[in-house]
Design an enzyme around this catalytic site. Structure first.
Site, PDB file in Angstrom:
ATOM      1  N   MET A 179       0.802  -1.221   0.000  1.00  0.00           N
ATOM      2  CA  MET A 179       0.000   0.000   0.000  1.00  0.00           C
ATOM      3  C   MET A 179       0.841   1.280   0.000  1.00  0.00           C
ATOM      4  SD  MET A 179      -2.864  -1.369  -0.342  1.00  0.00           S
ATOM      5  CE  MET A 179      -4.140  -0.139  -0.059  1.00  0.00           C
ATOM      6  N   ARG A 180       2.026   1.207  -0.566  1.00  0.00           N
ATOM      7  CA  ARG A 180       2.887   2.386  -0.703  1.00  0.00           C
ATOM      8  C   ARG A 180       3.200   2.589  -2.175  1.00  0.00           C
ATOM      9  NH1 ARG A 180       3.176   5.105   4.199  1.00  0.00           N
ATOM     10  NH2 ARG A 180       3.076   3.558   5.839  1.00  0.00           N
TER      11      ARG A 180
ATOM     12  N   ASN B 129       2.230  -4.628 -10.349  1.00  0.00           N
ATOM     13  CA  ASN B 129       1.313  -4.330  -9.245  1.00  0.00           C
ATOM     14  C   ASN B 129      -0.046  -4.922  -9.577  1.00  0.00           C
ATOM     15  OD1 ASN B 129       0.320  -3.048  -6.864  1.00  0.00           O
ATOM     16  ND2 ASN B 129      -0.565  -1.435  -8.132  1.00  0.00           N
TER      17      ASN B 129
ATOM     18  N   HIS C 223      -4.067  -4.164  -8.930  1.00  0.00           N
ATOM     19  CA  HIS C 223      -4.936  -3.073  -8.485  1.00  0.00           C
ATOM     20  C   HIS C 223      -6.395  -3.540  -8.470  1.00  0.00           C
ATOM     21  CE1 HIS C 223      -6.215   0.971  -7.761  1.00  0.00           C
ATOM     22  NE2 HIS C 223      -7.151   0.785  -8.676  1.00  0.00           N
TER      23      HIS C 223
HETATM   24  C1  GRF Z   1      -5.977  -6.548  -2.872  1.00  0.00           C
HETATM   25  O1  GRF Z   1      -7.330  -6.293  -3.170  1.00  0.00           O
HETATM   26  C2  GRF Z   1      -5.070  -5.750  -3.772  1.00  0.00           C
HETATM   27  O2  GRF Z   1      -5.566  -5.591  -5.070  1.00  0.00           O
HETATM   28  C3  GRF Z   1      -5.066  -4.425  -3.055  1.00  0.00           C
HETATM   29  O3  GRF Z   1      -5.037  -4.749  -1.676  1.00  0.00           O
HETATM   30  C4  GRF Z   1      -5.606  -6.025  -1.480  1.00  0.00           C
HETATM   31  C5  GRF Z   1      -4.534  -6.840  -0.798  1.00  0.00           C
HETATM   32  O4  GRF Z   1      -4.925  -8.097  -0.449  1.00  0.00           O
HETATM   33  N1  GRF Z   1      -4.002  -3.575  -3.492  1.00  0.00           N
HETATM   34  P1  GRF Z   1      -3.872  -9.190   0.069  1.00  0.00           P
HETATM   35  O5  GRF Z   1      -2.926  -8.501   1.059  1.00  0.00           O
HETATM   36  O6  GRF Z   1      -3.153  -9.731  -1.113  1.00  0.00           O
HETATM   37  O7  GRF Z   1      -4.735 -10.187   0.770  1.00  0.00           O
END
Ligand code: GRF
Length: 241
Positions: free
Chosen positions: A135-136, A157, A159
């Protein structure tokens, strides 16, 4: 199965995408092997998943770095080769309207964290870095040092929306609240912007009247777990052949 590419993963939380990639690697359904999982937060479940699978882990605690810089900017470990003007000119993460001081704080603190990421990642000589719920945003400071050449695309990535719609941190939430009848997920290469790099793969699902934000997230995540390993395998096959 023949040659495999070396991948590393960055996570921030539950790591269900990481798990899907671990499972696909161990089942031999993708031509890849994971060498590490790094997190920007200590104690997250994704780290446990990696350890359970015998994968090396590390943490670069972004929250701590940013908080300490707010208290004492002088003590921030900004890399020696960090050039604020050059990074600012390249990045498309924050608009100029945010103001010089805030942009400088953002880029300096991220570069300090990215220096630590690079120290952990570069010695592993991986072919591909996968952001799996990380998340960065990564700034040009990191991207240029991880890339082997200009335009070399080696960071992927996932998304939680059908890009270019709904970039940002809450793709499923934004899709649902907008009232879309179709949601989806996207795997893309990263560039100097937020969720703006070239698309590698996408999957879509219907949103019914009976759906809630929770069921939308569930439908989306299940597709993510299929799509991400498929995109990694596509990358691996192109690199190997
Ligand atoms: C996923 O929905 C991904 O697309 C988003 O954050 C969520 C992470 O899920 N960026 P995880 O940590 O892989 O369970």
């Amino acid at each position: 199965m023949g040659k495999k590419i070396k991948i590393g993963a960055l996570i921030s939380g539950g790591g269900s995408n990481l798990q899907a990639i671990i499972d696909a690697c161990s089942a031999g359904s993708i031509q890849a092997e994971i060498f590490f999982a790094g997190s920007d937060k200590p104690g997250v479940k994704g780290l446990e998943r990696a350890e359970k699978a015998g994968i090396d882990t590390f943490v670069v605690d972004y929250g701590h770095i940013i908080k300490s810089a707010r208290q004492n900017m002088e003590a921030l470990d900004v890399p020696e080769d960090f050039d604020l003007k050059a990074i600012k000119a390249k990045q498309h993460l924050i608009p100029d309207s945010v103001g010089e001081e805030k942009i400088a704080f953002f880029l300096k603190t991220r570069a300090a964290a990215e220096k630590k990421l690079l120290e952990a990642i570069l010695p592993c000589h991986i072919d591909l870095l996968v952001l799996a719920g990380f998340m960065r945003t990564l700034t040009p400071y990191f991207i240029d040092r991880f890339s082997r050449a200009v335009g070399d695309r080696r960071i992927m990535n996932i998304h939680p929306a059908l890009l270019p719609s709904f970039p940002g941190t809450d793709g499923y939430g934004d899709t649902f609240r907008y009232g879309c009848r179709v949601g989806g997920c996207t795997v893309h290469f990263i560039d100097y912007g937020e969720d703006t790099g070239p698309v590698i793969g996408q999957r879509a699902f219907q949103i019914e009247d009976s759906d809630t934000l929770e069921t939308v997230k569930k439908k989306g995540l299940e597709l993510e777990w299929q799509l991400y390993p498929e995109c990694i395998d596509k990358f691996a096959k192109e690199l190997i052949q």
